[in-house]
Write a protein that holds these residues in place. Structure first.
Motif, PDB file in Angstrom:
ATOM      1  N   UNK A 229      57.230   7.280  49.111  1.00 27.96           N
ATOM      2  CA  UNK A 229      55.932   7.840  49.481  1.00 27.96           C
ATOM      3  C   UNK A 229      55.663   7.620  50.976  1.00 27.96           C
ATOM      4  N   UNK A 230      55.949   6.401  51.456  1.00 26.22           N
ATOM      5  CA  UNK A 230      55.685   6.108  52.861  1.00 26.22           C
ATOM      6  C   UNK A 230      56.574   6.953  53.771  1.00 26.22           C
ATOM      7  N   UNK A 231      57.802   7.158  53.352  1.00 29.67           N
ATOM      8  CA  UNK A 231      58.697   8.007  54.145  1.00 29.67           C
ATOM      9  C   UNK A 231      58.189   9.449  54.157  1.00 29.67           C
ATOM     10  N   UNK A 232      57.640   9.886  53.021  1.00 24.40           N
ATOM     11  CA  UNK A 232      57.071  11.226  52.956  1.00 24.40           C
ATOM     12  C   UNK A 232      55.867  11.351  53.904  1.00 24.40           C
ATOM     13  N   UNK A 233      55.041  10.291  53.977  1.00 24.93           N
ATOM     14  CA  UNK A 233      53.900  10.295  54.901  1.00 24.93           C
ATOM     15  C   UNK A 233      54.384  10.432  56.341  1.00 24.93           C
ATOM     16  N   UNK A 234      55.394   9.632  56.711  1.00 26.93           N
ATOM     17  CA  UNK A 234      55.928   9.710  58.079  1.00 26.93           C
ATOM     18  C   UNK A 234      56.519  11.086  58.353  1.00 26.93           C
ATOM     19  N   UNK A 235      57.240  11.659  57.387  1.00 26.98           N
ATOM     20  CA  UNK A 235      57.825  12.989  57.570  1.00 26.98           C
ATOM     21  C   UNK A 235      56.734  14.023  57.855  1.00 26.98           C
TER      22      UNK A 235
ATOM     23  N   UNK B 111      51.191  12.960  38.189  1.00 25.48           N
ATOM     24  CA  UNK B 111      52.561  13.042  37.670  1.00 25.48           C
ATOM     25  C   UNK B 111      53.608  12.746  38.729  1.00 25.48           C
ATOM     26  N   UNK B 112      53.159  12.380  39.911  1.00 25.03           N
ATOM     27  CA  UNK B 112      54.104  12.050  40.989  1.00 25.03           C
ATOM     28  C   UNK B 112      54.522  10.591  40.818  1.00 25.03           C
ATOM     29  N   UNK B 113      55.808  10.345  40.708  1.00 24.71           N
ATOM     30  CA  UNK B 113      56.320   9.006  40.424  1.00 24.71           C
ATOM     31  C   UNK B 113      55.964   8.036  41.535  1.00 24.71           C
ATOM     32  N   UNK B 114      55.345   6.906  41.139  1.00 24.87           N
ATOM     33  CA  UNK B 114      54.920   5.896  42.115  1.00 24.87           C
ATOM     34  C   UNK B 114      55.510   4.553  41.705  1.00 24.87           C
ATOM     35  N   UNK B 115      56.360   3.975  42.587  1.00 25.20           N
ATOM     36  CA  UNK B 115      57.019   2.702  42.319  1.00 25.20           C
ATOM     37  C   UNK B 115      56.776   1.752  43.487  1.00 25.20           C
ATOM     38  N   UNK B 116      55.686   0.988  43.438  1.00 26.31           N
ATOM     39  CA  UNK B 116      55.384   0.083  44.556  1.00 26.31           C
ATOM     40  C   UNK B 116      56.323  -1.125  44.576  1.00 26.31           C
ATOM     41  N   UNK B 117      56.640  -1.582  45.795  1.00 26.53           N
ATOM     42  CA  UNK B 117      57.466  -2.774  45.995  1.00 26.53           C
ATOM     43  C   UNK B 117      57.248  -3.270  47.412  1.00 26.53           C
ATOM     44  N   UNK B 118      57.708  -4.496  47.680  1.00 25.46           N
ATOM     45  CA  UNK B 118      57.591  -5.032  49.045  1.00 25.46           C
ATOM     46  C   UNK B 118      58.626  -4.351  49.936  1.00 25.46           C
ATOM     47  N   UNK B 119      58.138  -3.661  50.954  1.00 23.40           N
ATOM     48  CA  UNK B 119      58.992  -2.813  51.784  1.00 23.40           C
ATOM     49  C   UNK B 119      58.976  -3.319  53.222  1.00 23.40           C
ATOM     50  N   UNK B 120      60.156  -3.385  53.828  1.00 25.92           N
ATOM     51  CA  UNK B 120      60.267  -3.707  55.256  1.00 25.92           C
ATOM     52  C   UNK B 120      59.830  -2.476  56.040  1.00 25.92           C
ATOM     53  N   UNK B 121      58.676  -2.568  56.699  1.00 24.52           N
ATOM     54  CA  UNK B 121      58.088  -1.408  57.377  1.00 24.52           C
ATOM     55  C   UNK B 121      58.989  -0.924  58.506  1.00 24.52           C
ATOM     56  N   UNK B 122      59.518  -1.833  59.310  1.00 25.75           N
ATOM     57  CA  UNK B 122      60.393  -1.439  60.429  1.00 25.75           C
ATOM     58  C   UNK B 122      61.598  -0.644  59.936  1.00 25.75           C
TER      59      UNK B 122
END
Length: 445
Positions: A362-368, A313-324
């Motif tokens: 999601x990626x920001x949450x991983x880094x946090x 139920x966790x919202x997942x919205x994939x897109x092309x993301x600038x990693x830097x």
């Protein structure tokens, strides 16, 4: 289960059959030999005993030297009347054929010594059955010949007695082949059922096997019934687990939401107390309360996130993301904390713009979670490095390592959240840790 339905009983029957092969083979072989004789007798076919015919013919020949020619012919005719399938002829002392019962027979009028010898050779053991007897007691009074078709001579048992051993071996061989075929079918049936049961058991992890079709109610059949009952219990248990898991996730989600309100109230009152004129000890207590509120808030957020992730139920919205860009935004929020804790921050991002298909939140949450883990458990190292190389991101510290007991608890659920999120975004991650520090690598595929 009845005894007659068991595999043990069936196997014992096979063993008994194997033991009876030789005893049964003898009467069967005898039946093969005697049956033609029984059929002949049943059809009322005239069959003559060779020994009796030969003895009577020799006795008749001895008496003929006392008879006249007419009486001799009459005596020979009596034989043809008695044995209708016979042919008789009389050769006198000069080699002349004096009488022949079958005028169509290929018999010469005069017998030469050469023809006589040739006739004897052909007649010996041949067809028709032939008996030659000298007339009277002397061998110079001529001879008489009796011929009978072999099919009227002797019963089949006497004709086949020389082949009885071969027939017996053939019958034994056929019975042995029958036993092997029945044994093969018996064990093939057992093996087929066992393989079917094994195939049903050999399933992927976390998957309940399918039920099997129950065959005969024997030992294997009882095993199949027990296997199906086990599957029913597993399915019922899995259903209960799913229901309990849904209830647990719903409870955690509701509890996390319910804890946010009082936590916000406590934070507001703690902030109010900071502005009040209180002693230094009171200010320290307020700072401790504020830290614990942050810690508790993080725990609640992680617990809620983990529950939502595991329930899908966790919202997942994939897109092309600038990693830097995402790394810079995350470091901007964390840099004051690193500075406050006196961390040396070493940053080495991608030289060129790199895009990963993923959810930026999601990626920001991983880094946090990873940065938070460094602050909590590698504080003594006072160092963090973020390095981007190839298709990977490395986060390194100089703390005591993750195997040692940290100053604060709560790392487990944060790492579990990272594991769930990275799998969903097709990112692999691994940890290398020692007493000299920890390196976490994130690689996009």
């Amino acid at each position: 289960m009845k005894l007659r339905n068991t595999l043990q009983t069936k196997y014992l029957i096979l063993i008994v059959c194997a033991m009876l092969i030789l005893p049964i083979a003898f009467p069967l072989a005898s039946m093969v030999v005697y049956m033609p004789a029984i059929i002949v007798q049943h059809n009322d076919m005239d069959v003559y005993d060779s020994e009796e015919v030969e003895t009577e013919w020799h006795e008749k020949a001895k008496e003929l030297d006392r008879l006249t020619e007419a009486e001799t012919v009459t005596a020979l005719k009596e034989t043809t009347n008695k044995i209708k399938e016979s042919n008789v002829f009389w050769i006198d002392e000069n080699g002349k054929t004096r009488y022949i019962s079958d005028n169509t027979a290929d018999i010469p009028e005069y017998w030469t010594p050469a023809y006589t010898v040739s006739f004897m050779k052909q007649s010996y053991g041949g067809d028709p059955f032939t008996v030659v007897s000298f007339i009277g007691e002397e061998e110079n009074n001529g001879f008489i010949v009796l011929q009978i078709d072999r099919k009227y001579m002797d019963y089949p048992i006497q004709q086949l007695e020389y082949y009885f051993e071969i027939i017996y071996i053939v019958v034994v061989g056929l019975l042995l082949l029958l036993f092997i075929a029945l044994s093969w079918l018996f064990f093939r049936s057992i093996r087929k059922r066992i393989v079917r049961l094994q195939t049903s058991m050999d399933v992927e992890e976390q998957r309940i096997p399918d039920k099997v079709t129950v065959g005969e109610i024997d030992e294997v059949g009882e095993l199949e019934v027990s296997f199906n009952k086990m599957i029913e219990r597993l399915e019922a248990s899995r259903l209960r687990e799913q229901e309990e898991e849904e209830l647990r996730k719903e409870l955690i989600a509701n509890l996390s939401h319910d804890l946010r309100t009082p936590l916000a109230t406590i934070r507001a009152h703690a902030y109010t107390l900071k502005n009040e004129n209180i002693s230094s000890d009171g200010q320290k207590s307020i700072e401790i309360i504020d830290k614990k509120i942050d810690h508790l808030h993080t725990l609640i957020e992680n617990l809620l996130s983990y529950t939502l992730l595991t329930s899908g139920k966790y919202t997942y919205k994939p897109q092309n993301v600038d990693v830097n860009r995402v790394i810079r935004l995350s470091l901007t929020a964390w840099y004051p904390i690193f500075e406050k804790e006196q961390f040396t921050v070493d940053i080495d991002l991608f030289e060129e713009t790199v895009f990963w298909k993923m959810d930026p939140n999601w990626f920001e949450r991983i880094l946090d979670n990873l940065f938070q883990n460094v602050v909590r458990h590698a504080k003594s190292g006072k160092y963090i490095k973020i390095m981007c190389e190839g298709n990977s991101i490395y986060i390194m510290d100089k703390g005591p390592g993750m195997k040692n007991k940290s100053e604060q608890e709560g790392v487990g659920i944060g790492l579990s959240i990272i594991d769930l999120m990275t799998k969903e975004m097709n990112i692999t991650w691994n940890i290398e840790t020692s007493s000299d520090g920890t390196t976490i690598c994130l690689t996009k595929h």
